[in-house]
Design a protein around this motif. Structure first.
Motif, PDB file in Angstrom:
ATOM      1  N   MET A   1      42.606  40.874  29.003  1.00 48.26           N
ATOM      2  CA  MET A   1      41.608  39.915  29.405  1.00 48.26           C
ATOM      3  C   MET A   1      40.415  40.042  28.474  1.00 48.26           C
ATOM      4  O   MET A   1      40.050  41.134  28.075  1.00 48.26           O
ATOM      5  N   THR A   2      39.832  38.922  28.180  1.00 48.60           N
ATOM      6  CA  THR A   2      38.692  38.964  27.272  1.00 48.60           C
ATOM      7  C   THR A   2      37.438  39.427  28.006  1.00 48.60           C
ATOM      8  O   THR A   2      37.300  39.281  29.222  1.00 48.60           O
ATOM      9  N   GLU A   3      36.551  39.979  27.241  1.00 49.32           N
ATOM     10  CA  GLU A   3      35.271  40.444  27.799  1.00 49.32           C
ATOM     11  C   GLU A   3      34.488  39.279  28.403  1.00 49.32           C
ATOM     12  O   GLU A   3      33.837  39.433  29.441  1.00 49.32           O
ATOM     13  N   ALA A   4      34.565  38.110  27.778  1.00 54.36           N
ATOM     14  CA  ALA A   4      33.848  36.935  28.281  1.00 54.36           C
ATOM     15  C   ALA A   4      34.376  36.523  29.654  1.00 54.36           C
ATOM     16  O   ALA A   4      33.595  36.161  30.547  1.00 54.36           O
ATOM     17  N   VAL A  39      34.384  34.447  47.782  1.00 53.32           N
ATOM     18  CA  VAL A  39      34.365  35.856  47.412  1.00 53.32           C
ATOM     19  C   VAL A  39      35.782  36.412  47.423  1.00 53.32           C
ATOM     20  O   VAL A  39      36.200  37.112  46.493  1.00 53.32           O
ATOM     21  N   SER A  40      36.537  36.089  48.459  1.00 49.25           N
ATOM     22  CA  SER A  40      37.909  36.577  48.573  1.00 49.25           C
ATOM     23  C   SER A  40      38.765  36.102  47.392  1.00 49.25           C
ATOM     24  O   SER A  40      39.532  36.882  46.818  1.00 49.25           O
ATOM     25  N   ALA A  41      38.621  34.847  47.034  1.00 48.11           N
ATOM     26  CA  ALA A  41      39.396  34.300  45.915  1.00 48.11           C
ATOM     27  C   ALA A  41      39.015  34.978  44.595  1.00 48.11           C
ATOM     28  O   ALA A  41      39.888  35.311  43.786  1.00 48.11           O
ATOM     29  N   ASP A  47      41.577  41.312  40.900  1.00 49.52           N
ATOM     30  CA  ASP A  47      42.694  42.222  41.124  1.00 49.52           C
ATOM     31  C   ASP A  47      43.902  41.839  40.277  1.00 49.52           C
ATOM     32  O   ASP A  47      44.535  42.694  39.641  1.00 49.52           O
ATOM     33  N   LEU A  48      44.220  40.564  40.236  1.00 48.03           N
ATOM     34  CA  LEU A  48      45.373  40.095  39.455  1.00 48.03           C
ATOM     35  C   LEU A  48      45.214  40.377  37.960  1.00 48.03           C
ATOM     36  O   LEU A  48      46.194  40.503  37.241  1.00 48.03           O
ATOM     37  N   ASN A  49      43.975  40.445  37.521  1.00 53.41           N
ATOM     38  CA  ASN A  49      43.696  40.658  36.102  1.00 53.41           C
ATOM     39  C   ASN A  49      43.276  42.080  35.774  1.00 53.41           C
ATOM     40  O   ASN A  49      42.847  42.366  34.665  1.00 53.41           O
TER      41      ASN A  49
END
Length: 55
Positions: A1-4, A39-41, A47-49
């Motif tokens: 994942m990118t920092e951005a 917030v949950s989404a 978490d997925l990333n």
């Protein structure tokens, strides 16, 4: 994942937490429900990333 991407996700999460707090303070039950979902989404996306947003 990118920092951005990670930075944007953290910013969006901060904004959602603030909006949730504002809705709670205003006793805006619909707003609370909406921002709890936001917030949950965002936490699920983190978490997925593999982004640790704890703390």
């Amino acid at each position: 994942m990118t920092e951005a991407f990670e930075q944007e996700l953290r910013e969006q999460l901060d904004l959602a937490h603030q909006a949730l707090s504002d809705a709670q303070a205003a006793s805006d039950h619909e707003g609370v429900a909406a921002y709890e979902g936001r917030v949950s989404a965002l936490l699920a996306i983190a978490d997925l990333n593999g982004i640790d947003v704890a703390g």
